[in-house]
Design an enzyme around this catalytic site. Sequence first.
Site, PDB file in Angstrom:
ATOM      1  N   SER A  72      21.276 -20.629  21.331  1.00  0.00           N
ATOM      2  CA  SER A  72      19.952 -22.124  20.100  1.00  0.00           C
ATOM      3  C   SER A  72      19.940 -21.266  19.356  1.00  0.00           C
ATOM      4  CB  SER A  72      19.298 -21.612  21.671  1.00  0.00           C
ATOM      5  OG  SER A  72      18.586 -20.460  21.683  1.00  0.00           O
TER       6      SER A  72
ATOM      7  N   HIS B 110      22.288 -25.621  25.543  1.00  0.00           N
ATOM      8  CA  HIS B 110      22.865 -26.417  24.332  1.00  0.00           C
ATOM      9  C   HIS B 110      23.930 -27.137  23.796  1.00  0.00           C
ATOM     10  CE1 HIS B 110      19.235 -25.383  22.215  1.00  0.00           C
ATOM     11  NE2 HIS B 110      18.845 -24.753  23.602  1.00  0.00           N
TER      12      HIS B 110
ATOM     13  N   LYS C 282      16.559 -31.425  26.530  1.00  0.00           N
ATOM     14  CA  LYS C 282      17.402 -31.618  25.387  1.00  0.00           C
ATOM     15  C   LYS C 282      18.275 -32.994  25.371  1.00  0.00           C
ATOM     16  CE  LYS C 282      16.918 -26.512  24.709  1.00  0.00           C
ATOM     17  NZ  LYS C 282      16.704 -26.760  25.937  1.00  0.00           N
TER      18      LYS C 282
END
Length: 393
Positions: free
Chosen positions: A181, A209, A240
Amino acid sequence: MPTSSFDYLNDELERLRDKGMYRLPTVWSGGSGPWMELDGRLLLQLSSNNYLGFAGHPEIRAAAMEAIERYGAGSGSVRTIAGTLDIHDELEKELADFKGTEAALVFQSGFTTNQGALSVLGPDDLIISDELNHASIIDGIRLTKAERAIYAHADMDQLERRLKENDGRKRAFIATDGVFSMDGDIAPLPAIVELAERYGAYVYVDDAHASGVLGRNGKGSTDHFGLHGRVHVQIGTLSKAVGVVGGYVAGADVLKRYLIHKARPFLFSTSHPPAVAAACLAAIRLLRRSQPLIDKLWSNANTFRSRLQKEGFDTGASETPIVPILIGQPDKTAEFSRELLNEGIYAQGIVYPTVAMDKGRVRCIVTAAHTPDDLTYAVERITAVGKRTGVLR
């Protein structure tokens, strides 16, 4: 003698302020998007994890509103008592099918997913963790009774040494982020899997991610590398790129059933509101037909990164839509971020203790919702600030 004064907390906060490490949450007007309003100003947003723009997608919003009408606002209980509604069960079946696994189990957040899944390891286990893994993995490991070992970031030689040192004494689990990240690089998952198979270890991948970003239709790093059936525990996020909130474990059905009985964040937290589960379900179904949007995300990221590099910025190991601009010391990083804000760009500085003291960076995150004009504006303003602050020579 104890007092009721919290002056000692103020002293520490002042030390953080002096070092450029003091920061309170920014309060925005309106929802997440490529441009957001702050104190009456529209700012280009380069710090959001809303990779695909799903947070405001009309289909996802409609699913949430319909669920409120049908189920009400809350679920009323933890999952193991009366808090598992059919919408929760449907979401987990959809996730398992999407990930190509036997089962999936949803937690309240990505952070609690790692805490729940890792904390169940016991004294007969060994957990070997990449040194740059996310804080939720680190905290999950702290809760275990397992033996712990660290390997230098993406260093397969050191990982192999850790496995050799174990020599089969304990069940070994290798934990890694799929996409890291802070630096935006991708884990060398094929090499990790090969070592795991050679030494009889389990592979545990956190795709926070990578969910919605890597792999076909955003299925994650396992799919990206074609490693289906060879990664034992896949952790995913429902925030996300998915655009809502939550986390999940995807893997064997026996793993799901074990975590239901042993994972404390699952056992002792009320389940997601039905609207959240319904929104997540709609988002996963939307992902199945969103490959063109994911392709646009990658095109935007690659264009933005290459243009920054051409201007002379150091973007480190980035190879994903996470594009850090390496600055150095916390105070210089904070200054760079403040100057960007003056230019109409919101890009947060990331400093110690999140990264090493001399590795401060402004972490930019590119999304599919950014237009070519947005990216041009960003590069021009970032370059101007780089010259003004001395980051660019």
